[in-house]
Design a protein around this motif. Structure first.
Motif, short mmCIF file in Angstrom:
data_model
loop_
_atom_site.label_atom_id
_atom_site.label_comp_id
_atom_site.label_asym_id
_atom_site.label_seq_id
_atom_site.Cartn_x
_atom_site.Cartn_y
_atom_site.Cartn_z
N TRP A 86 -0.25 7.14 9.67
CA TRP A 86 0.08 5.57 9.83
C TRP A 86 0.74 4.89 8.62
CZ3 TRP A 86 -3.98 8.13 11.91
CH2 TRP A 86 -4.36 7.96 13.37
N GLU A 87 1.77 4.22 8.97
CA GLU A 87 2.48 3.40 7.92
C GLU A 87 2.99 2.16 8.43
OE1 GLU A 87 4.73 4.38 3.78
OE2 GLU A 87 5.55 5.41 5.30
N THR A 88 3.00 1.37 7.36
CA THR A 88 3.79 -0.13 7.86
C THR A 88 4.26 -0.64 6.53
OG1 THR A 88 3.45 -2.15 9.05
CG2 THR A 88 1.49 -1.57 7.46
N ARG A 89 5.28 -1.43 6.72
CA ARG A 89 5.85 -2.38 5.70
C ARG A 89 5.46 -3.86 5.94
NH1 ARG A 89 11.24 -4.55 4.29
NH2 ARG A 89 11.63 -4.28 2.08
N PHE A 90 5.12 -4.73 5.22
CA PHE A 90 4.68 -5.75 5.23
C PHE A 90 5.01 -6.64 4.20
CE2 PHE A 90 1.28 -4.09 2.89
CZ PHE A 90 0.81 -5.13 2.13
N ALA B 286 -0.10 3.36 3.92
CA ALA B 286 0.11 4.23 4.71
C ALA B 286 -1.24 5.07 4.76
CB ALA B 286 1.14 5.14 4.59
N VAL B 287 -1.74 5.72 5.62
CA VAL B 287 -3.06 6.52 5.44
C VAL B 287 -2.79 7.91 6.30
CG1 VAL B 287 -4.27 5.64 7.52
CG2 VAL B 287 -5.51 6.48 5.65
N TRP C 157 8.13 -3.03 10.17
CA TRP C 157 8.12 -1.78 10.84
C TRP C 157 6.56 -1.40 10.93
CZ3 TRP C 157 6.83 2.00 7.78
CH2 TRP C 157 7.34 2.06 6.61
N ALA C 158 6.24 -0.43 12.02
CA ALA C 158 5.12 0.24 11.87
C ALA C 158 5.26 1.59 12.60
CB ALA C 158 3.84 -0.48 13.00
N ARG C 159 4.88 2.72 11.66
CA ARG C 159 5.14 3.94 12.20
C ARG C 159 4.18 4.83 12.40
NH1 ARG C 159 10.41 3.96 8.56
NH2 ARG C 159 11.64 2.18 9.50
#
Length: 278
Positions: free
Chosen positions: A110-114, A193-194, A247-249
C-alpha cells in the motif's frame, strides 16, 4: 541547376531524412513508464516506493480526479471532498475525521502521497491534530489497537519525525521513529508505503526503505484496510487541519521487486508492550 544549389538540396534532404527517422522512433517518455501508463510518468510520480522498488502494475489505484470514490468511507465530522485531483479532509474544532479505503487484503503493498497543513485558530492555546496513516483489521479483530499497522504517525511537535508501528496479539508493539530531511507537515508532499508479506513487513518513506520486521511475533494474518485519520486531543480546542491525498495505490506481492538488498538491510523495529491491547 548549379552544382552549389544541387549540393544544398542534397544536404537538406539528408537532414529531413534524419528528422523523419527520429520521429518514427518511439520516445522514452512514450514507453510504458514505471507508473504503468504508456504516456510515461511525471517527475514526482517517479519518486515513490512503487516505482523505485518495481512493484507495478497496480492492482488498484485512485487519483481522486472526480468525486469522492465510493470505496472511501468517511467517519467523523468536517470537510470532505475532492478538489484539483486531491481528496481533502478538513478537521475542525474537536471532531476527529477519517476515511477508510474499503479494499481488504491480508498481504500486499500500500502507498499514498499526502500533505498536511495546520490552519489559523481563533483560540491561541488550540492543540494540533495527530495524523495517522495505517492499515486496520475488521473491528472484530482490532482488540483495542492490539492488531494493525501504523505506516505513519505524525504530530507537529516533532515536525520531522514519522512514527511507525506493528501491533500484534497478545500485546506486542514493534515501533520505529524515522527522521525526514524536511518537515512531515507544513504543506509539504510526502509518500509513505508499507509492504506486508507472509514473512516480512517493510516500511517506506519518500521512496526509501526505512524499517522492517521479520520476527514471527510481528507477522499479521488478518484482512487489512488502509485508513487516514486526523486525531484530536479529547476535550481540547483543536486547530483546524487539512489532510490532502493526491493518490492511493495497492500492489500485490506477486513480483519480488527491485533492490532487495536494500530491503533486507533495513533496520529492525523495537519491541515493547502494547498497553492498549485487549
Amino acid at each position: 541547376m548549379s552544382s552549389r544549389l544541387l549540393s544544398r538540396l542534397i544536404a537538406l534532404c539528408a537532414v529531413a531524412g534524419v528528422g523523419l527517422s527520429l520521429a518514427l522512433v518511439p520516445s522514452a517518455q512514450a514507453q510504458p513508464g514505471a507508473c504503468g501508463r504508456a504516456s510515461g510518468c511525471t517527475a514526482f510520480e517517479l519518486q515513490h516506493a512503487g516505482s523505485t522498488y518495481g512493484w507495478y502494475p497496480t492492482a488498484s489505484r485512485y487519483e481522486f480526479k472526480g468525486g469522492v470514490p465510493s470505496a472511501f468511507k468517511k467517519s467523523g465530522k468536517g470537510g470532505y471532498k475532492t478538489h484539483s485531483g486531491m481528496l481533502l479532509l478538513k478537521a475542525t474544532r474537536n471532531a476527529g475525521l477519517s476515511t477508510t479505503w474499503t479494499l481488504s487484503k491480508r498481504t500486499g503493498r500500500w502507498e499514498t502521497r499526502f500533505k498536511v497543513s495546520k490552519m489559523r485558530s481563533a483560540v491561541e492555546s488550540a492543540e494540533a491534530y495527530t495524523l495517522k496513516i495505517g492499515l486496520i483489521p475488521p473491528r472484530s479483530s482490532a482488540h483495542c489497537g492490539g492488531q494493525g499497522i501504523t505506516m505513519l504517525k505524525y504530530h507537529p511537535s516533532q515536525s520531522r519525525t514519522a512514527g511507525m508501528e506493528v501491533n500484534t496479539l497478545p500485546a506486542n508493539q514493534f515501533v520505529k521513529s524515522v527522521k525526514s530531511g524536511r518537515s512531515i507537515g507544513q504543506d509539504q508532499w510526502h509518500t509513505v508505503a508499507v509492504e506486508v508479506g507472509k514473512n516480512r513487513i517493510s516500511f517506506y518513506l519518500d521512496a526509501r526503505v526505512v524499517a522492517k520486521e521479520t520476527r514471527p511475533a510481528a507477522l499479521l494474518d488478518v484482512p487489512l484496510r488502509m485508513r487516514f485519520a486526523l486525531i484530536p486531543v479529547a476535550g481540547k480546542p483543536m486547530r483546524d487541519t487539512v489532510l490532502s491525498l493526491d493518490w492511493a495505490r495497492y500492489w500485490t506481492m506477486k513480483k519480488v521487486g527491485k533492490h532487495q538488498d536494500q530491503v533486507r538491510r533495513a533496520p529492525l523495529m523495537k519491541l515493547q508492550p502494547n498497553p492498549k491491547a485487549c
